[in-house]
Scaffold this active site. Structure first.
Site, short mmCIF file in Angstrom:
data_model
loop_
_atom_site.label_atom_id
_atom_site.label_comp_id
_atom_site.label_asym_id
_atom_site.label_seq_id
_atom_site.Cartn_x
_atom_site.Cartn_y
_atom_site.Cartn_z
N LYS A 126 0.87 -1.19 0.00
CA LYS A 126 0.00 0.00 0.00
C LYS A 126 0.89 1.23 0.00
O LYS A 126 2.03 1.17 0.44
CB LYS A 126 -0.88 0.02 1.26
N ASP A 166 -6.90 4.16 -4.88
CA ASP A 166 -7.63 4.05 -3.61
C ASP A 166 -8.26 5.43 -3.43
O ASP A 166 -8.43 6.16 -4.42
CB ASP A 166 -6.69 3.68 -2.46
N GLY A 237 -20.46 7.02 1.31
CA GLY A 237 -19.44 7.45 0.35
C GLY A 237 -20.12 7.86 -0.94
O GLY A 237 -21.33 7.64 -1.14
N GLY A 239 -17.75 7.86 -3.84
CA GLY A 239 -16.60 7.70 -4.73
C GLY A 239 -16.72 6.48 -5.61
O GLY A 239 -17.83 6.01 -5.89
N ASN A 240 -15.59 5.97 -6.01
CA ASN A 240 -15.54 4.85 -6.94
C ASN A 240 -16.29 3.61 -6.43
O ASN A 240 -17.10 3.02 -7.14
CB ASN A 240 -14.06 4.52 -7.22
N ALA A 242 -18.55 3.32 -3.91
CA ALA A 242 -19.97 3.60 -3.69
C ALA A 242 -20.72 3.59 -5.03
O ALA A 242 -21.79 2.98 -5.16
CB ALA A 242 -20.14 4.96 -3.01
N TRP A 243 -20.12 4.21 -6.04
CA TRP A 243 -20.74 4.27 -7.37
C TRP A 243 -21.00 2.87 -7.92
O TRP A 243 -22.09 2.55 -8.40
CB TRP A 243 -19.83 5.09 -8.30
P1 NDP Z 1 -12.82 7.60 -3.68
O1 NDP Z 1 -11.79 8.63 -3.48
O2 NDP Z 1 -13.33 7.32 -5.04
O3 NDP Z 1 -14.04 7.88 -2.73
C1 NDP Z 1 -13.94 7.89 -1.32
C2 NDP Z 1 -15.24 8.44 -0.83
O4 NDP Z 1 -15.41 8.43 0.56
C3 NDP Z 1 -15.35 9.86 -1.23
O5 NDP Z 1 -16.65 10.13 -1.50
C4 NDP Z 1 -14.81 10.51 0.02
O6 NDP Z 1 -14.96 11.85 0.13
C5 NDP Z 1 -15.61 9.78 0.99
N1 NDP Z 1 -15.19 10.01 2.33
C6 NDP Z 1 -13.95 10.17 2.83
N2 NDP Z 1 -14.01 10.38 4.15
C7 NDP Z 1 -15.32 10.35 4.45
C8 NDP Z 1 -16.04 10.51 5.64
N3 NDP Z 1 -15.42 10.76 6.79
N4 NDP Z 1 -17.39 10.41 5.61
C9 NDP Z 1 -18.04 10.14 4.47
N5 NDP Z 1 -17.40 10.01 3.31
C10 NDP Z 1 -16.07 10.12 3.31
O7 NDP Z 1 -12.26 6.27 -3.03
P2 NDP Z 1 -12.76 4.78 -3.22
O8 NDP Z 1 -14.20 4.74 -3.51
O9 NDP Z 1 -11.80 4.15 -4.15
O10 NDP Z 1 -12.49 4.18 -1.77
C11 NDP Z 1 -13.50 4.08 -0.78
C12 NDP Z 1 -13.13 2.98 0.20
O11 NDP Z 1 -13.03 1.74 -0.50
C13 NDP Z 1 -11.79 3.15 0.91
O12 NDP Z 1 -11.87 2.59 2.20
C14 NDP Z 1 -10.85 2.31 0.06
O13 NDP Z 1 -9.72 1.89 0.79
C15 NDP Z 1 -11.76 1.14 -0.26
N6 NDP Z 1 -11.39 0.32 -1.41
C16 NDP Z 1 -11.19 0.87 -2.65
C17 NDP Z 1 -10.90 0.04 -3.72
C18 NDP Z 1 -10.76 0.56 -5.09
O14 NDP Z 1 -10.58 -0.24 -6.00
N7 NDP Z 1 -10.86 1.85 -5.34
C19 NDP Z 1 -10.73 -1.40 -3.54
C20 NDP Z 1 -11.04 -1.87 -2.21
C21 NDP Z 1 -11.33 -1.02 -1.21
P3 NDP Z 1 -13.61 12.76 0.05
O15 NDP Z 1 -12.50 11.95 -0.53
O16 NDP Z 1 -14.10 13.79 -0.87
O17 NDP Z 1 -13.30 13.16 1.42
O1 2IT Z 2 -7.94 -1.59 -1.07
C1 2IT Z 2 -7.81 -2.10 -2.19
O2 2IT Z 2 -7.92 -3.32 -2.36
C2 2IT Z 2 -7.53 -1.23 -3.33
N1 2IT Z 2 -7.49 -0.02 -3.14
C3 2IT Z 2 -7.29 -1.80 -4.68
C4 2IT Z 2 -5.87 -2.27 -4.83
C5 2IT Z 2 -5.47 -2.71 -6.22
O3 2IT Z 2 -4.28 -3.01 -6.35
O4 2IT Z 2 -6.29 -2.76 -7.12
#
Ligand code: NDP
Ligand code: 2IT
Length: 446
Positions: A126, A166, A237, A239-240, A242-243
């Site tokens: 990470k 992430d 959320g 972000g990615n 949640a979407w």
């Molecule tokens: P994004 O940056 O796309 O979205 C993160 C979202 O969470 C944003 O909307 C962000 O808002 C919001 N957020 C952050 N802090 C808070 C809070 N305190 N309260 C409410 N919302 C909040 O990131 P991802 O969707 O990629 O990641 C979301 C989670 O999923 C993380 O825990 C990540 O580690 C996990 N994850 C992601 C993977 C991936 O492939 N992307 C894979 C596996 C797990 P803002 O950033 O604007 O503060």
């Molecule tokens: O937390 C996770 O599993 C990720 N952010 C994705 C990691 C990856 O290498 O695709």
């Protein structure tokens, strides 16, 4: 047993002072693995758990860059090469002001077991930076990414360590990072995943984490003869992840009524579907950290500084960030009749919340199992890059379905209690651990 776990944790805390998120992630694993090791002494003699909590390497570096006003900015960059027993280090990069060593070590540690669960050959890693993308221009993001990669490139490679996205790192950032890596190394390889589809990315990678989370919940629900159809769902959320979760849950006939941001949450009684899902992407792209504009756009209620867990729903999918659902929230969900909670984010539920879900014996999946779809499709992207080939969306989605089912079944195998209830936390930790531990044993004292 409790004494043994406490003693182990005292050691971890003494060696890693102040790293509270890391302690939390290790404790959850130790509570399951220490009793398991008692029954499997070969792991104890080889001190596998003690080795597992010590990263193989940690790199910290300066990231200087210039903002649009010409002012110099200094951030801190990190990459943690946590464990390479079953494959090259693999895991995301997080850009968020809260990033520190503790958060990245918790994420890297979780990643070891998660990647093992995917059944693909990937070790755990990470990285990231305390850089705050909020309000930054596209050019500032590019300059930051280029500076970040100007140091990171020394420590990664397609057979060494393969970062991805992430929080705060999506397709745009991966593009800038990849461009700089290519320039410095003069090679076009699969050194990063989450790339654009025209330049080596896998179809379905953007959807993979959220879709995978819903597929995992689908598998859990099926054990009770249930499905998403007609269920009300709370997602956090925007972000990615949640979407992806909102898209798939809606497609399966559920009604998703919430999404949230750091500013609060919106409640949409008609369900978030169609153009509203597309609007989520626009919201995220503004880099403004707010979900409130959704309420104005679609005439629904916004709850400032609140979390969605107070709403009555059948299924909850926390997809924002760590420790966003506490004991009180968990109790509210249970009182309102929730039947299934699938972690999309990493460690979004506090230990108190998990305990409440376990006591109520509902379906609860830990992120390392249910959000593994993202890194799994990253693994498929690596395979496609190695073959210089690409699979169709249908092929990737089919593989993702199979992987999520395999992870589910591995959790059931190792986590089923005497009364038939499945402890997915126990199941995920043991199933993930065994593969890594056996590889470490086979490779000697390294
Ligand atoms: P994004 O940056 O796309 O979205 C993160 C979202 O969470 C944003 O909307 C962000 O808002 C919001 N957020 C952050 N802090 C808070 C809070 N305190 N309260 C409410 N919302 C909040 O990131 P991802 O969707 O990629 O990641 C979301 C989670 O999923 C993380 O825990 C990540 O580690 C996990 N994850 C992601 C993977 C991936 O492939 N992307 C894979 C596996 C797990 P803002 O950033 O604007 O503060
Ligand atoms: O937390 C996770 O599993 C990720 N952010 C994705 C990691 C990856 O290498 O695709």
């Amino acid at each position: 047993m409790t004494e043994k776990i406490n003693k182990f944790m005292e050691g971890v805390i003494a060696r890693n002072p102040g790293e509270k998120e890391f302690h939390q992630a290790v404790k959850e694993v130790a509570e399951v693995i220490i009793p398991f090791i008692e029954e499997n002494p070969k792991y104890e003699e080889a001190k596998i758990l003690e080795r597992l909590v010590e990263p193989e390497r940690v790199v910290m570096f300066r990231v200087p860059w210039q903002d649009d006003k010409g002012e110099f900015q200094i951030n801190r960059g990190y990459r943690i090469n946590f464990n390479s027993a079953i494959g090259p280090y693999k895991g995301g990069l997080r850009f968020h002001p809260s990033v520190n060593l503790s958060i990245l070590k918790f994420l890297g540690f979780e990643q070891i077991l998660k990647n093992s669960l995917t059944t693909l050959p990937m070790g755990g890693g990470k990285g990231g930076s305390d850089f705050n993308p909020k309000g930054k221009s596209d050019n500032e993001i590019m300059r930051f990414c280029q500076s970040f990669m100007s140091e990171l490139f020394r420590h990664i490679g397609p057979d060494t360590d393969i970062p991805a996205g992430d929080i705060g790192v999506g397709g745009r950032e991966i593009g800038y990072l990849f461009g700089q890596y290519k320039r410095l190394r003069n090679e076009f390889t699969g050194v990063l995943t989450g790339k654009g589809r025209e330049w080596g990315g896998s179809l379905m990678r953007p959807q993979a984490t959220g879709f995978g989370n819903v597929y995992f919940s689908q598998n859990m629900l099926a054990t009770k003869g249930e499905s998403f159809k007609g269920k009300t769902v709370a997602v956090s959320g925007f972000g990615n992840v949640a979407w992806g979760a909102v898209t798939k849950a809606t497609e399966l006939g559920a009604k998703v009524v919430t999404i949230s941001g750091p500013d609060g949450y919106i409640y949409d009684p008609n369900g978030i579907s169609g153009e509203k899902i597309e609007y989520m992407l626009e919201l995220r792209a503004t880099n403004n950290d707010v979900v409130a504009p959704y309420a104005e756009e679609f005439g629904v209620k916004f709850f400032s500084s609140k979390r969605p867990w107070e709403q009555k729903v059948d299924i909850a999918l926390p997809c924002a960030t760590q420790n966003e659902l506490n004991g009180e929230d968990a109790q509210k969900l249970i009182d309102n009749g929730v039947i299934c909670v699938g972690e999309g984010a990493n460690m979004p539920c506090t230990p108190e919340a998990v305990e409440i879900f376990h006591k109520a014996k509902i379906l609860f999946s830990p992120g390392k199992a249910s959000n593994a779809g993202g890194v799994a499709v990253s693994g498929l992207e690596m395979s496609q890059n190695s073959m210089r080939y690409s699979w169709s969306s249908e092929e990737v989605d089919k593989k993702l379905h199979l992987i999520m089912k395999d992870i589910h079944d591995a959790c059931v195998k190792y986590g089923t209690d005497n009364d038939g209830w499945v402890d997915y936390v126990k199941g995920a930790n043991i199933a993930g651990f065994v593969k890594v531990a056996d590889a470490m044993l086979a490779q000697g004292l390294v």
